[in-house]
Design a protein around this motif. Structure first.
Motif, PDB file in Angstrom:
ATOM      1  N   GLU A 198     112.683  69.205  28.007  1.00 44.17           N
ATOM      2  CA  GLU A 198     111.336  68.972  28.200  1.00 44.17           C
ATOM      3  C   GLU A 198     110.406  70.229  28.015  1.00 44.17           C
ATOM      4  O   GLU A 198     109.536  70.255  27.745  1.00 44.17           O
ATOM      5  N   ALA A 199     111.033  71.308  28.959  1.00 41.73           N
ATOM      6  CA  ALA A 199     110.289  72.331  29.130  1.00 41.73           C
ATOM      7  C   ALA A 199     109.973  73.182  27.810  1.00 41.73           C
ATOM      8  O   ALA A 199     108.962  73.450  27.290  1.00 41.73           O
ATOM      9  N   GLU A 200     111.036  73.207  26.840  1.00 42.58           N
ATOM     10  CA  GLU A 200     111.129  73.586  25.535  1.00 42.58           C
ATOM     11  C   GLU A 200     110.131  72.984  24.710  1.00 42.58           C
ATOM     12  O   GLU A 200     109.382  73.377  23.962  1.00 42.58           O
ATOM     13  N   LEU A 201     110.187  71.549  24.651  1.00 44.62           N
ATOM     14  CA  LEU A 201     109.201  70.892  23.978  1.00 44.62           C
ATOM     15  C   LEU A 201     107.882  71.208  24.242  1.00 44.62           C
ATOM     16  O   LEU A 201     106.951  71.097  23.384  1.00 44.62           O
ATOM     17  N   ASP A 202     107.616  71.344  25.559  1.00 43.38           N
ATOM     18  CA  ASP A 202     106.210  71.459  25.977  1.00 43.38           C
ATOM     19  C   ASP A 202     105.950  72.812  25.633  1.00 43.38           C
ATOM     20  O   ASP A 202     104.613  72.880  25.198  1.00 43.38           O
ATOM     21  N   ARG A 203     106.699  73.776  25.653  1.00 42.54           N
ATOM     22  CA  ARG A 203     106.323  74.901  25.027  1.00 42.54           C
ATOM     23  C   ARG A 203     106.136  75.020  23.553  1.00 42.54           C
ATOM     24  O   ARG A 203     105.144  75.474  23.312  1.00 42.54           O
ATOM     25  N   ARG A 204     106.656  74.464  22.877  1.00 46.32           N
ATOM     26  CA  ARG A 204     106.588  74.305  21.488  1.00 46.32           C
ATOM     27  C   ARG A 204     105.365  73.483  21.084  1.00 46.32           C
ATOM     28  O   ARG A 204     104.269  73.813  20.266  1.00 46.32           O
ATOM     29  N   ILE A 205     104.970  72.582  21.779  1.00 43.79           N
ATOM     30  CA  ILE A 205     103.638  71.733  21.703  1.00 43.79           C
ATOM     31  C   ILE A 205     102.532  72.226  21.914  1.00 43.79           C
ATOM     32  O   ILE A 205     101.593  72.567  21.298  1.00 43.79           O
ATOM     33  N   ASP A 206     102.643  73.253  23.046  1.00 42.92           N
ATOM     34  CA  ASP A 206     101.576  74.118  23.410  1.00 42.92           C
ATOM     35  C   ASP A 206     101.402  75.349  22.436  1.00 42.92           C
ATOM     36  O   ASP A 206     100.267  75.540  22.093  1.00 42.92           O
TER      37      ASP A 206
ATOM     38  N   THR B 112      99.558  73.757  19.608  1.00 45.01           N
ATOM     39  CA  THR B 112      98.078  73.311  19.926  1.00 45.01           C
ATOM     40  C   THR B 112      97.167  74.489  19.875  1.00 45.01           C
ATOM     41  O   THR B 112      96.320  74.460  19.313  1.00 45.01           O
ATOM     42  N   ASN B 113      97.884  75.495  20.503  1.00 38.79           N
ATOM     43  CA  ASN B 113      97.141  76.733  20.745  1.00 38.79           C
ATOM     44  C   ASN B 113      97.113  77.817  19.715  1.00 38.79           C
ATOM     45  O   ASN B 113      96.208  78.498  19.451  1.00 38.79           O
ATOM     46  N   HIS B 114      98.009  77.416  18.666  1.00 33.00           N
ATOM     47  CA  HIS B 114      97.905  78.499  17.602  1.00 33.00           C
ATOM     48  C   HIS B 114      98.248  77.410  15.936  1.00 33.00           C
ATOM     49  O   HIS B 114      99.515  77.773  15.443  1.00 33.00           O
ATOM     50  N   PRO B 115      97.518  76.571  15.897  1.00 34.16           N
ATOM     51  CA  PRO B 115      97.835  75.802  14.558  1.00 34.16           C
ATOM     52  C   PRO B 115      97.745  76.565  13.373  1.00 34.16           C
ATOM     53  O   PRO B 115      98.389  76.099  12.428  1.00 34.16           O
ATOM     54  N   GLU B 116      97.081  77.856  13.153  1.00 33.57           N
ATOM     55  CA  GLU B 116      97.300  78.608  12.191  1.00 33.57           C
ATOM     56  C   GLU B 116      98.916  79.115  11.848  1.00 33.57           C
ATOM     57  O   GLU B 116      99.205  79.292  10.788  1.00 33.57           O
TER      58      GLU B 116
END
Length: 73
Positions: free
Chosen positions: A42-50, A53-57
């Motif tokens: 869950e922590a890794e998934l949250d990190r990847r989602i962040d 989200t924060n760097h869509p480029e």
């Protein structure tokens, strides 16, 4: 229910595959132990989602990935 080696070797293919899968899952769990806990996943998934989200480029499409892979061949 216990089996001896000869009994295992004489199982139908489908049962052998089921046994292999069960053994592999057990070995995998024994080797990884707590390294891949639900909390870690869950922590890794949250990190990847962040990250997305924060760097869509930084996100590249699957088509771009496939194209890059073909360039390496």
């Amino acid at each position: 229910m216990g089996y001896n080696r000869d009994e295992l070797l004489n199982l139908p293919v489908e049962e052998k595959l089921d046994l292999i899968e069960a053994l592999w899952d057990r070995i995998d769990n024994d080797l990884l132990g707590d390294k891949i806990s639900q909390k870690n996943i869950e922590a890794e998934l949250d990190r990847r989602i962040d990250e997305i989200t924060n760097h869509p480029e930084r996100v590249i499409s699957w088509e771009e990935v496939k194209a890059k892979m073909k360039m390496r061949d």
